[in-house]
Enzyme design. Sequence first.
Site, PDB file in Angstrom:
ATOM      1  NE  ARG A   1      -2.675  -0.406   3.283  1.00  0.00           N
ATOM      2  CZ  ARG A   1      -3.284  -1.298   4.063  1.00  0.00           C
ATOM      3  NH1 ARG A   1      -4.432  -1.781   3.719  1.00  0.00           N
ATOM      4  NH2 ARG A   1      -2.742  -1.677   5.205  1.00  0.00           N
TER       5      ARG A   1
ATOM      6  CE  LYS B   1      14.033 -24.995  10.642  1.00  0.00           C
ATOM      7  NZ  LYS B   1      14.760 -23.808  11.040  1.00  0.00           N
TER       8      LYS B   1
ATOM      9  CG  HIS C   1       7.170 -26.086  11.860  1.00  0.00           C
ATOM     10  ND1 HIS C   1       6.978 -25.789  10.540  1.00  0.00           N
ATOM     11  CD2 HIS C   1       7.249 -24.887  12.492  1.00  0.00           C
ATOM     12  CE1 HIS C   1       6.939 -24.471  10.378  1.00  0.00           C
ATOM     13  NE2 HIS C   1       7.096 -23.904  11.548  1.00  0.00           N
TER      14      HIS C   1
ATOM     15  CE  LYS D   1       6.399 -19.090  19.951  1.00  0.00           C
ATOM     16  NZ  LYS D   1       7.353 -19.077  18.855  1.00  0.00           N
TER      17      LYS D   1
HETATM   18  C1  BG6 Z   1       7.247 -20.476  12.840  1.00  0.00           C
HETATM   19  C2  BG6 Z   1       6.358 -20.210  14.019  1.00  0.00           C
HETATM   20  O1  BG6 Z   1       6.572 -21.268  11.893  1.00  0.00           O
HETATM   21  O2  BG6 Z   1       8.424 -21.161  13.264  1.00  0.00           O
HETATM   22  C3  BG6 Z   1       7.112 -19.439  15.082  1.00  0.00           C
HETATM   23  O3  BG6 Z   1       5.223 -19.463  13.605  1.00  0.00           O
HETATM   24  C4  BG6 Z   1       8.420 -20.111  15.425  1.00  0.00           C
HETATM   25  O4  BG6 Z   1       6.311 -19.278  16.256  1.00  0.00           O
HETATM   26  C5  BG6 Z   1       9.210 -20.419  14.158  1.00  0.00           C
HETATM   27  O5  BG6 Z   1       9.152 -19.255  16.278  1.00  0.00           O
HETATM   28  C6  BG6 Z   1      10.472 -21.198  14.459  1.00  0.00           C
HETATM   29  O6  BG6 Z   1      11.240 -21.348  13.301  1.00  0.00           O
HETATM   30  P1  BG6 Z   1      12.796 -21.689  13.387  1.00  0.00           P
HETATM   31  O7  BG6 Z   1      13.195 -21.928  11.974  1.00  0.00           O
HETATM   32  O8  BG6 Z   1      13.449 -20.486  13.998  1.00  0.00           O
HETATM   33  O9  BG6 Z   1      12.930 -22.886  14.253  1.00  0.00           O
END
Ligand code: BG6
Length: 505
Positions: free
Chosen positions: A61, A202, A260, A358
């Site tokens: 935008r 990865k 993941h 976390k």
């Molecule tokens: C993301 C999540 O998909 O992956 C985040 O939304 C998380 O909350 C992140 O922190 C972690 O990714 P990486 O590659 O740093 O392990």
Amino acid sequence: MIPNPLRDPRDRRLPRVPEPCALVVFGITGDLARKKLLPAVYDLANRGLLPTNFALLGFARRDWGDQDFAELARDAARNAARTPWREEVWERLAGSVRFVQGSFDDDNAFDELAAALGDLESSHGIGGNAAFYLSIPPAMFPVVLKQMERTGMAESTPDRWRRVVVEKPFGTDLASSRELNELVDSVFSAEDVFRIDHYLGKETVQNLMALRFANELFEPVWNGHHVDSVQITMAEDVGIGGRAGFYEKTGAARDVLQNHLLQLLALTAMEEPVEFSADEIRTEKLKVLRAVSLPEDMRRFAVRGQYEQGWLAGQRAKGYRQEEGVDGESLTETYAAVRLGVETRRWAGVPFYLRTGKRLPRRVTEIALVFKRAPHLPFADTDTEELGNNQLVVRVQPDEGVTLKFGSKVPGSVMEVRDVSMDFLYGEQFTETSPEAYERLLLDVLLGDATLFPRNAEVEASWAVIDPLEEFWAGTTPEPYRAGEWGPRAADDMLAAEGRRWRRP
Ligand code: BG6
């Protein structure tokens, strides 16, 4: 062509370079674009992996011109690129950077975008090929996709390809992900849709397939006859940063367990694909995801937690409810652990313990196969107490590598056996640096290689695992844990109930 000092002249592998094309990024001013996508574009250019005829288009935008966007892109790339900075590489990229200003409901802006792609065809020879990266909230997908359909931008023809990249979260539950998938599939054909789960980009995650299917050593014991249990951990020391708005609605299970962690589980548990192709690999992963079972007793085997104030690396860390933008009585989980089963001949009876959180003590992602104990130990009068189960640990990050833990004789005149470990570390064995996940995935999008992108059916099968969990947890209060601890006590109890313990990576 700029000579590429990052490439070893002895390297016999042919670099895979995409055809001429453009990358269009929606949400160019967002976090993901600045921290990951723009640096990845620069790194690809720096490694000589972008075609000579390439263009980068930003759509947002802001009242910007090409030059303003080029500056933002330059700063982003300089700040976060993994490869050394080379001004001449950037200068070359900057010559093909375009910006289109507008909001998503603005027909004129999308007409302009279509026209810009047309212009780039003559000025930069991009051959009409383009990938559209939707780095925007899913709520915006419908309007953007409709605009692409209206302007004919989404259409692949025999002469040109058009692809779309969608970021997670793909919906918030099974029903919404179906809707989203239907919407995307109604505008782009299935083979042109790339759903990003950056964990699949990865290096170590891909190595899991090499480890299993390129070796004879591991596969014979990779099953319930020898494996006692599997632990998949994705721990983060960070909190939620500035993402309260997103995280409050999402929580750990939807944020990372659904994608993941279940993808890691699928790669760990899947059968060998018939060939190393997108179709075959995705078919095998899907079979696993469909075979995943939830615990019958969720009260004991599904735990959610939320961090309270604590200490991490010598610093005081706020509790989740005190984070900016978080409801003081929030019930959102920042930790989730669950015991899953995989109902196949190979894995029947083997628990897969998944956990993520976390503000845990450190950032570590790993997959650990914990083997059964030897059926008999002939060392009657000797000290074997310290002997644990053999373990094979794939260390996804950091310290990327593989560790094998087994018993060994302690030097001396008595037969004492203790655990030792054998380590493979990427950093020691290879001189090449691993490309960043987004670098690899962006390159694959431009190459049209969908191997590392989950299919819509995988996404839906994963939601089918998460939905009952969310339903069970709805309205309940997450178990507290202090920032800097390995999650709530209930998660330890969950394993202790079955005579097991979480690894302390
Ligand atoms: C993301 C999540 O998909 O992956 C985040 O939304 C998380 O909350 C992140 O922190 C972690 O990714 P990486 O590659 O740093 O392990």
